[in-house]
Every structure is written in structure tokens, then in C-alpha cells.
Write an enzyme that holds these catalytic residues in place. Structure first.
Site, PDB file in Angstrom:
ATOM      1  N   LEU A 244      80.887 -59.848  28.851  1.00  0.00           N
ATOM      2  CA  LEU A 244      80.315 -61.182  28.695  1.00  0.00           C
ATOM      3  C   LEU A 244      80.506 -61.638  27.242  1.00  0.00           C
ATOM      4  O   LEU A 244      80.992 -62.737  26.979  1.00  0.00           O
ATOM      5  CB  LEU A 244      78.816 -61.157  29.056  1.00  0.00           C
ATOM      6  CG  LEU A 244      78.021 -62.445  28.842  1.00  0.00           C
ATOM      7  CD1 LEU A 244      78.478 -63.529  29.822  1.00  0.00           C
ATOM      8  CD2 LEU A 244      76.511 -62.207  29.043  1.00  0.00           C
TER       9      LEU A 244
ATOM     10  N   GLU B  10      72.455 -55.916  24.880  1.00  0.00           N
ATOM     11  CA  GLU B  10      71.941 -56.646  26.046  1.00  0.00           C
ATOM     12  C   GLU B  10      70.855 -57.649  25.644  1.00  0.00           C
ATOM     13  O   GLU B  10      69.843 -57.807  26.311  1.00  0.00           O
ATOM     14  CB  GLU B  10      71.460 -55.679  27.134  1.00  0.00           C
ATOM     15  CG  GLU B  10      72.627 -54.849  27.656  1.00  0.00           C
ATOM     16  CD  GLU B  10      72.352 -54.099  28.942  1.00  0.00           C
ATOM     17  OE1 GLU B  10      71.580 -54.604  29.763  1.00  0.00           O
ATOM     18  OE2 GLU B  10      72.955 -53.035  29.115  1.00  0.00           O
TER      19      GLU B  10
ATOM     20  N   THR C 179      69.412 -59.410  21.726  1.00  0.00           N
ATOM     21  CA  THR C 179      68.621 -58.954  20.578  1.00  0.00           C
ATOM     22  C   THR C 179      67.130 -59.152  20.849  1.00  0.00           C
ATOM     23  O   THR C 179      66.749 -59.856  21.782  1.00  0.00           O
ATOM     24  CB  THR C 179      68.990 -59.784  19.328  1.00  0.00           C
ATOM     25  OG1 THR C 179      68.724 -61.162  19.649  1.00  0.00           O
ATOM     26  CG2 THR C 179      70.446 -59.624  18.931  1.00  0.00           C
TER      27      THR C 179
END
Lengths: 391, 245
Positions: A137, A375, A377
Site C-alpha cells: 500500500l 501499519e 503511526t
């Protein structure tokens, strides 16, 4: 007087490990002692990705924990999954990270959003560890700002053609298959992105530079580069424009796994500190008997307990099919910050020895920092939580 | 081939040992229990033999209900079913009588167990069961191959190895390197709960022993570092302090 229902609820709130979870934890401890502990320092020093260990984890059923047995998975729920990650992370957080990324992201995306054909084609290989999965991503200029991603996929006859680059991808080089999110619509439109399955060996798809990292060094992180990479039409996951929405749902589960990873690190750092502070003597007394150290242990144990409750609560809700958008963000935020705090305190308790590589706590310290970043912060977790609060 | 594997439920080797009730009972609080490590070798070999020759592996434990997680682990490793004799394993002879009763009611081609438990380390149960049933018993068996109705084994004896051939059925007390410990996988763990675990009541058996009290060995003294050039001092300490010379 408590009722039977209240007792059951109280028992469930304690999140005491059930028999399966206990066996999973023991299995991982036994495996880790034999196959991970003797080598972890070397892997860390060399930044070596021990792919052979992930094949073994596949044989143990740890590469498809959440995948139903109809696709050769283990068919367990999130509570067992969290237990597995916690135990692996206590032994080597980097192995835990790779296992979690494989399960939650690539495998999780296909499991949650793939077609039946895609599930039958990919899940058995991923769940058994025959194939390692990657998930793309993030891009060099778009982390959480995914709406501005530059990687594009264009329909061309019976194919999609992908161009662009992803970075900070776990298993970007060694992954046998990747789920990749690419732009198929307008910039900034949350419906302008779609998810695709790309197999290694597809012309135009290659792994790029491997990152040289502070911690989590034996977990491979690299770029993925797409140059006129042509994939079949049927490799689109779900519908055109659903990629971003799918990804957010995948990350809801993924965040529980990073919370579990953080919990394992925090537990490992705490256990090491407790033991060391009882054994290390200064002024003819164990250092644990000094209030300065004892209070640190009290703080650590309290934060650890809170992280544990939040993580298992999110896992329990996920198992019950509830929306965990906020709870997984809270668990990930709190547990990851706690893992950094606890591993920092662990080094302080170990003093000079803690600063060396002869003791495990300096590795926990370096590894823990990933948890407040990967994944999403901590700041992004706060964004997720606050948006839900202010809806 | 029907194999019975007798397993013990023992404290993990890293447990801190302490006692309660005026030193008459082992304090189990906070203690992690495991399958006896020697029994684990027996179980691993039994599963290998089943995989090679077909048949069924039954695990047997003499113990109260809290041993069931240990039994489930054996099922997760690859045993097909389990029997728990619902009784405290008070001493070797009592346990041997319970095991013998189960064997009498079963149809087992081979009975494996560890060479000894790691709690009381008596190392007597295999011999006692053999005596009670008039079956041959061998221990410690380090290698076990089955061909038809015959087994070839090797066992460690003082100053060497003994190679034995025996007709089935018999009892073997096992130790490494008979097999490598098996770690259960997730599928095994999932299926363990679905495998049958039969609980039977104990037969009337004699209890010959009673524990009056336990005591811990004396704490180890401090380490004394002696210069490698000072052999005289070393010899003096070994003679006068350690009293080993």
C-alpha cells in the site's frame, strides 16, 4: 451475589489463555528454543531473512492461523492468533513481524476480499508457508496519505497494466505473491484505488532495494517496482475502486496483530527485567529491592496488563464479528507505545549490560520502535480514534 | 499395530521446587506441567511407528482431571485417543497396577513409556508392569525398529550397548535418541479437542508407600575462583572443603 452469567463474563474479561492457546504458546516456545533462539543474533547482525524458518512455521500451521481448514489453514480465531504472535515476538520480534504481516495483510486481504477462485488458488499455498506473501500500500511519497498514491493500474484488454513503486514492503523481494493497491481512478478519491494480486516472476515486477533498518532486521523490508507489469483481469480483488476500503478493513485486523507484536516485546522486556533485577546484586542486595527499580517494575507490569487487556479485547470483539476499527487502533496505539516504554526501561534496569548485545533487551528496544510506526503511526491511530469519537 | 504410550504429568524442568503442608506436599502453584520428557520420546517413536506401519496410538495417564491439558498435548502431537485413570499416582507400584489393568482390558501390541518420570525418577514402572502381566520389559531403550511381530532394540548398559530382539507384545522404557521430540502443529491442536479422552475409575490397588516429608537439597555454595597456577590451593580445597578427594 454473582450470577453464573456474571461469572462467565468476568472469566472472559480476564482473557485467561484457554487450553488451545496454552498449547499454541508452548508449541511456539518449544519451536523457538530449537529453531530461532540459537540463530537470532546472527540473523539480526546480518539482516538475514530466514525464509527456511517461515517454511517450518508453515508446517506448524502458523502461516495461515486465521485461514479455514478448507484452504489448508489452521482455522483459529484472533485470540489464538494474538497468542501466537505474542509468543513469537517474545523469542524474536522480527520473526513475529514477518509472520504477522504474512497472515494479516497478504493472506488476510485474499481471505477477506478475494473471490472463491482466488482463495482456492492462493490460500492453500500461503497458509502452508509454501508461498510467502507481501502486501503493498505504502509508497515513497505516500504513507498514510494513500489517496495520493502514484502507482497506477490501467485496464488493457484482458489485462491490467501496473506502473509505479511501493516501499517499506515486508517480503517485497522474497514474497512469492503480493497484493498491491494501485490507482484506478482520481487522485484523492477513496474509491479511486483497486487491489490486485501479482505473482513473483510476472514480467515487469521486481523487488527493489532492501532497507537497512534500526530493528526488526531479519524481517525483510524492501521496495516493489512495477514497470509495465501486465497481470490477468481476474487478478483484481473484488470490484474496481474497492481497494482502499478493503485495505482499511485489512488494517483493522492488522493493527491487532501489531498490538500483539508489541505485547510480546513488552512481555519479553518485562520478564527479562524482573529476572535480572532479582539476580543482580548491588550493595549486597538484589537491585529489585531498591524502590527505584521496584517502582519501574510496577509501572511496567501495569502498562503490560493494560496492553494485554486492550489487545485481547480487540481480538475477542473481532472473533465475535464486531467492528473493531476503534478498539484495534486503541490497542495498537497503547501497546506499541508501551512496548517502547518497557523496552527502554528494561535497558535502564540492565544498566551497562543492557546497552550491549549480550542481553536480549537492546534488541527489544530497537525492534519495539517499529510498532509505533508500522501499519499506521501512533498519530494515525489517534486520528482513527478521534474521528470515530467526533462522528 | 496398537500402541499404548503411558505418559506422566510432571513439572517443567525449569520449575522452582517448594513444598507445603509441613513439607509433605509438592507446591504446584505457579508450576507449568509438561509431558515427561522421556515419555515425549516414547510418544514421538509411537507416532512414527504408526505413520510407518498404520494402527493406532493410545495415550494413558494415571492422574486427576488437571492432567488433561497434558493429555491433550499428547493428542495434538499425534496420538489417536486417550485414557485417563482418575486417581492420584501415589507411587510406582500403584501406577503400575493401574497401567496393568488397562493393558489387560486392551489389545496392545506394544507398550511404550519413558525410562523414568522426572518428578520422582523411580524408573520402576515398566519393570513392575512387565512383572504384573508376565510380559518382557526393557529399559532404557534407545533404538526401536519393528519388523512384523518382532522388534529390534538397542539399550545402554554399563560399558557398552546391548542389542535385543523380542517378540511383541512387550514393554519398553524409552530415552533419547529413540526419536526426536515432536512439536504439535496448529492442526494437531485443533483436532486434539475432538479426539476421544476416556476417563475410567481406578481398580482397587495396593498403596505401599506414604510420604512422611520432602526436603530440598542443600543450597549450592558460592563459586571460588582459583588461579590456574595455584594447583596446590585447588587440591587443598578439594580435600578439606569439598571433601571429594
Amino acid at each position: 451475589m454473582t450470577t453464573a452469567t456474571q461469572e462467565i463474563q468476568a472469566e472472559s474479561m480476564l482473557f485467561k489463555l484457554n487450553e488451545n492457546q496454552q498449547m499454541i504458546a508452548q508449541m511456539i516456545r518449544d519451536f523457538g528454543k530449537r529453531e530461532i533462539e540459537p540463530y537470532r543474533k546472527q540473523w539480526d547482525d546480518d539482516q538475514y531473512f530466514p525464509i527456511e524458518v517461515f517454511k517450518q512455521l508453515g508446517e506448524l500451521g502458523l502461516m495461515g492461523v486465521l485461514v479455514p481448514d478448507t484452504y489448508n489453514g489452521s482455522g483459529f480465531g484472533y485470540k489464538e492468533y494474538v497468542t501466537a504472535i505474542v509468543e513469537l515476538a517474545k523469542i524474536d520480534p522480527a520473526v513475529g513481524l514477518s509472520m504477522a504481516a504474512h497472515n494479516s495483510l497478504c493472506t488476510g486481504h485474499i481471505l477477506q476480499h478475494g473471490s472463491e477462485e482466488q482463495k482456492q488458488k492462493y490460500l492453500p499455498k500461503l497458509a502452508t508457508g509454501e508461498w510467502i506473501g507481501a502486501w503493498g500500500l505504502t509508497e515513497p511519497n505516500t504513507g498514510s496519505d494513500a489517496g495520493n498514491m502514484k502507482t497506477v493500474a490501467v485496464a488493457d484488454g484482458d489485462s491490467w497494466v501496473i506502473n509505479g513503486a511501493k516501499n517499506f514492503i515486508t517480503h517485497g523481494i522474497s514474497g512469492d505473491v503480493a497484493v498491491v493497491i494501485a490507482r484506478t481512478g482520481e487522485v484523492g478519491d477513496s474509491h479511486g484505488m483497486s487491489a490486485f494480486i501479482v505473482e513473483r516472476g510476472t514480467p515487469g515486477f521486481k523487488g527493489g532495494r532492501k532497507e537497512d533498518k534500526l530493528g526488526m532486521r531479519c524481517s525483510e523490508t524492501s521496495e516493489m517496482i512495477f514497470t509495465d507489469c501486465r497481470i490477468p483481469k481476474e487478478n483484481l480483488i473484488g470490484e474496481v475502486g474497492e481497494g482502499f476500503i478493503q485495505s482499511m478493513k485489512v488494517l483493522d485486523g492488522g493493527r491487532i496483530s501489531i498490538a500483539a507484536l508489541s505485547l510480546g516485546i513488552a512481555q519479553g522486556a518485562y520478564d527479562a527485567s524482573l529476572q535480572y533485577s532479582k539476580e543482580r546484586h548491588q550493595f549486597n542486595k538484589p537491585i529489585a529491592s531498591f524502590q527505584a527499580i521496584a517502582f519501574k517494575l510496577a509501572d511496567m507490569a501495569t502498562k503490560l496488563e493494560a496492553a494485554k487487556l486492550m489487545t485481547f479485547k480487540a481480538a475477542d470483539m473481532k472473533d465475535k464479528g464486531m467492528n473493531v476499527n476503534v478498539e484495534s487502533a486503541m490497542a495498537k496505539y497503547y501497546a506499541s507505545e508501551a512496548s517502547v516504554e518497557l523496552s527502554t526501561e528494561a535497558i535502564q534496569i540492565f544498566g551497562g549490560y543492557g546497552y550491549t548485545k549480550d542481553y536480549p533487551v537492546e534488541k527489544y528496544y530497537r525492534d519495539s520502535k517499529l510498532c509505533t510506526i508500522g501499519e499506521g503511526t501512533s498519530e494515525i491511530q489517534k486520528l482513527v480514534i478521534s474521528r470515530a469519537l467526533l462522528k | 499395530m496398537n500402541i499404548l504410550v503411558c505418559i506422566t504429568h510432571v513439572p517443567d524442568t525449569t520449575s522452582r521446587i517448594s513444598f507445603t503442608d509441613n513439607n509433605t506436599k509438592f507446591d504446584t502453584s505457579g508450576v507449568q506441567f509438561i509431558i515427561g520428557p522421556y515419555d515425549d520420546y516414547a510418544l514421538a517413536r509411537a507416532v512414527e511407528l504408526k505413520e510407518a506401519n498404520g494402527g493406532e496410538v493410545t495415550v494413558l495417564n494415571v492422574g486427576p482431571a488437571d492432567t488433561e491439558p497434558t493429555i491433550r498435548k499428547a493428542l495434538a502431537i499425534g496420538a489417536d485417543k486417550a485414557i485417563r485413570v482418575n486417581a492420584e499416582p501415589v507411587d510406582s507400584f500403584y501406577v503400575a497396577q493401574q497401567i496393568a489393568a488397562v493393558i489387560k482390558n486392551g489389545n496392545y501390541d506394544l507398550i511404550l513409556m519413558g525410562r523414568e518420570s522426572i518428578d520422582f525418577n523411580g524408573g520402576m514402572v515398566h519393570g513392575m508392569v512387565g512383572e504384573l502381566l508376565n510380559l518382557p520389559a526393557f529399559s532404557p531403550v534407545m533404538k526401536l525398529e519393528i519388523e512384523g511381530d518382532t522388534a529390534k532394540m538397542s539399550r545402554e548398559i554399563e560399558g557398552g550397548k546391548e542389542f535385543i530382539e523380542a517378540k511383541l507384545p512387550f514393554i519398553a522404557g524409552c530415552q533419547e535418541p529413540i526419536a526426536e521430540w515432536k512439536i504439535p502443529n496448529m492442526r494437531g491442536i485443533m483436532s486434539a479437542r475432538k479426539k476421544p479422552l476416556e476417563v475410567i475409575e481406578p481398580t482397587d490397588s495396593v498403596k505401599n508407600t506414604e510420604v512422611s516429608s520432602y526436603e530440598l537439597p542443600p543450597a549450592k555454595g558460592d563459586v571460588k575462583m582459583i588461579s590456574k597456577d595455584n594447583v596446590e590451593e585447588l587440591v587443598k580445597l578439594l580435600k578439606e572443603e569439598a571433601k571429594v578427594l
